[in-house]
Design an enzyme around this catalytic site. Structure first.
Site, PDB file in Angstrom:
ATOM      1  N   TYR A 144     -26.884   5.846 -50.569  1.00 41.14           N
ATOM      2  CA  TYR A 144     -26.098   5.723 -49.345  1.00 41.14           C
ATOM      3  C   TYR A 144     -26.398   4.362 -48.738  1.00 41.14           C
ATOM      4  O   TYR A 144     -27.567   3.963 -48.651  1.00 41.14           O
ATOM      5  CB  TYR A 144     -26.484   6.828 -48.358  1.00 41.14           C
ATOM      6  N   ASP A 236     -30.957  -2.614 -50.710  1.00 45.43           N
ATOM      7  CA  ASP A 236     -30.814  -1.953 -49.424  1.00 45.43           C
ATOM      8  C   ASP A 236     -32.152  -1.310 -49.096  1.00 45.43           C
ATOM      9  O   ASP A 236     -32.485  -0.232 -49.584  1.00 45.43           O
ATOM     10  CB  ASP A 236     -29.691  -0.915 -49.499  1.00 45.43           C
ATOM     11  N   LYS A 264     -33.808   0.734 -39.466  1.00 45.84           N
ATOM     12  CA  LYS A 264     -34.829   1.746 -39.172  1.00 45.84           C
ATOM     13  C   LYS A 264     -36.137   1.151 -38.636  1.00 45.84           C
ATOM     14  O   LYS A 264     -36.210   0.829 -37.463  1.00 45.84           O
ATOM     15  CB  LYS A 264     -35.036   2.621 -40.412  1.00 45.84           C
TER      16      LYS A 264
HETATM   17  N1  PMP Z   1     -28.811   2.204 -46.033  1.00 44.55           N
HETATM   18  C1  PMP Z   1     -29.692   3.191 -46.237  1.00 44.55           C
HETATM   19  C2  PMP Z   1     -30.562   3.162 -47.443  1.00 44.55           C
HETATM   20  C3  PMP Z   1     -29.796   4.233 -45.304  1.00 44.55           C
HETATM   21  O1  PMP Z   1     -30.672   5.227 -45.524  1.00 44.55           O
HETATM   22  C4  PMP Z   1     -28.976   4.210 -44.168  1.00 44.55           C
HETATM   23  C5  PMP Z   1     -29.052   5.290 -43.107  1.00 44.55           C
HETATM   24  N2  PMP Z   1     -29.721   6.429 -43.403  1.00 44.55           N
HETATM   25  C6  PMP Z   1     -28.078   3.155 -44.008  1.00 44.55           C
HETATM   26  C7  PMP Z   1     -28.021   2.173 -44.954  1.00 44.55           C
HETATM   27  C8  PMP Z   1     -27.186   3.083 -42.806  1.00 44.55           C
HETATM   28  O2  PMP Z   1     -27.916   2.804 -41.680  1.00 44.55           O
HETATM   29  P1  PMP Z   1     -27.355   3.174 -40.231  1.00 44.55           P
HETATM   30  O3  PMP Z   1     -27.338   4.670 -40.155  1.00 44.55           O
HETATM   31  O4  PMP Z   1     -28.315   2.524 -39.299  1.00 44.55           O
HETATM   32  O5  PMP Z   1     -25.993   2.597 -40.124  1.00 44.55           O
END
Ligand code: PMP
Length: 423
Positions: A144, A236, A264
């Protein structure tokens, strides 16, 4: 402070907010609904509006590596608050945060702050597309990367399926630019890799299909394929950044991506994301270059203060050895709690998942074979004992430096009872 209870808030929220929540997983749909409303958090615990306190293994889905309401983070935010909340002009904190990030993560030569992980990944892709003059991207099923159109795509039936949108509203024309390969499977990557690909984006430790570690060699293989086809390699690290090590998963695996996305932990519980990497790529961004990306609240002083305080704590007193010990203890205890039932515990540092009904999960197809009905019963049993777990089989449990050995042992004992109760 209002004294309303979860039931009453939930029914009003249902009428006012789609599904009653501002992000879907909070509705607890995968475990029978009836989410609870949180009033406060302190250290490793949260308390709901009904007055119940739980040991928290969600940690706001990753940001709270030092636990809830850490005094240093609160003090930094309070001090920033007193100076004003936003200026739409550069502030010193942004420079200090950029310096800290580039010091922690050597592959990041230049960095841009945004407000979420979603913004980070979609902006990184724009940079990669601009640099290569290509449109296609490759992602891995089960990873994701936020909810931008081109990233809400996973494999359909086959490993090499061309993009099919996961969500109505994603234009097919955009989804078709996303090619999907299987995690931990370089052959499936080779099948979709060619010189039309601008970027390969990956979670270097997957956390969004439950925790799935990258096999040794997988990430090295990605680097080699990206180099061969002239694509930009994007890690990511929204979950793994600053969580697995100061330098993120890339420090541990020794692979240097071209661009990295962060979120995060970097915001310490306030809204911050970031993307950065090779100077030649990042210097394409306006106002230096022609690639446009902007944000009214990007680099917001409160968010930057929370992020900086969080990173300073990580620097001054690195919690990684302790998190590894706590994680290993929990992993071993959960494995023992299965007592011969089919299941597995997968962990990378301070994130782990207890999968029911599968012996090993290497990719999304494996993950989807997990026993979600058992997970639901297990989750409810743990909740009743005062443990706040991620409300889905396909999410990571997050440990924080505020968790204690005694709390981990109490969790293991409760898991033993909850597993037995969910037979
Ligand atoms: N990349 C990863 C690996 C994530 O786990 C998440 C959110 N869980 C995101 C991108 C998206 O981040 P956000 O919810 O702050 O938009």
């Amino acid at each position: 402070m209002s004294s309303r209870k979860s039931d009453s808030l939930r029914s009003e929220a249902d009428a006012l907010i789609p599904g009653g929540v501002n992000s879907p997983v909070r509705a607890w749909k995968a475990v029978g609904g009836a989410t609870r409303f949180v009033r406060s958090g302190a250290g490793s615990h949260i308390t709901d509006v009904d007055g119940r306190t739980y040991l928290d293994f969600v940690g706001s889905w990753g940001p709270l590596i030092h636990g809830h309401a850490h005094p240093r983070v609160l003090a930094a935010v309070s001090a920033a608050l007193a100076r004003g909340t936003s200026f739409g002009a550069p502030t010193e904190g942004e420079v200090v945060l950029a310096k800290t990030i580039t010091a922690f993560v050597p592959s990041i030569e230049r960095v841009r702050l945004v407000n979420s992980g979603t913004e980070a990944t979609m902006s990184a892709l724009r940079v990669a597309r601009a640099a290569t003059g290509r449109d296609a991207i490759i992602k891995f099923a089960g990873c994701y990367h936020g909810h931008a159109d081109g990233l809400l795509v996973r494999a359909g039936s086959g490993a090499t399926t061309l993009g099919i949108p996961d969500s109505p509203g994603v234009p097919r024309a955009v989804a078709e630019l996303t090619r999907v390969a299987k995690y931990n499977d370089l052959a499936s990557l080779e099948a979709v890799a060619d010189r039309d690909v601008a970027a390969i984006i990956v979670e270097p430790a997957a956390g969004n299909m439950g925790v799935v570690p990258a096999d040794p060699g997988f990430l090295l293989g990605l680097r080699a394929v990206a180099d061969r086809i002239g694509a930009v390699l994007i890690f990511d690290e929204v979950i793994s950044g600053f969580r697995l090590a100061k330098g993120g998963a890339q420090e541990l695996c020794g692979v240097r991506p071209d661009l990295t996305c962060l979120g995060k932990v970097i915001g310490g519980g306030l809204p911050v994301g970031a993307y950065g990497g090779r100077a030649d790529l990042m210097d394409q961004l306006a106002p230096r270059g022609a690639v446009y990306q902007a944000g009214t609240l990007s680099g917001n002083p409160l968010a930057v203060a929370a992020g900086l305080a969080t990173l300073e704590l990580l620097d001054a007193d690195p919690p990684y050895d302790r998190l590894e010990q706590l994680g290993a203890r929990l992993e071993q205890g959960l494995r023992g709690a299965l007592r011969g039932r089919i299941g597995c515990v997968q962990r990378v540092g301070s994130i782990l998942t207890l999968f029911f009904g599968v012996e090993r999960v290497r990719d999304y197809e494996d993950a989807l074979k997990a026993d979600t009905a058992r997970f639901e019963r297990f989750f409810q049993a743990m909740l009743a004992e005062g443990f706040w777990l991620p409300p889905s089989q396909f999410e990571a449990w997050f440990l924080s430096a505020a968790h204690t050995t005694e709390e981990i042992d109490a969790t293991i004992a409760a898991v033993g009872r909850a597993v037995a109760a969910s037979d």
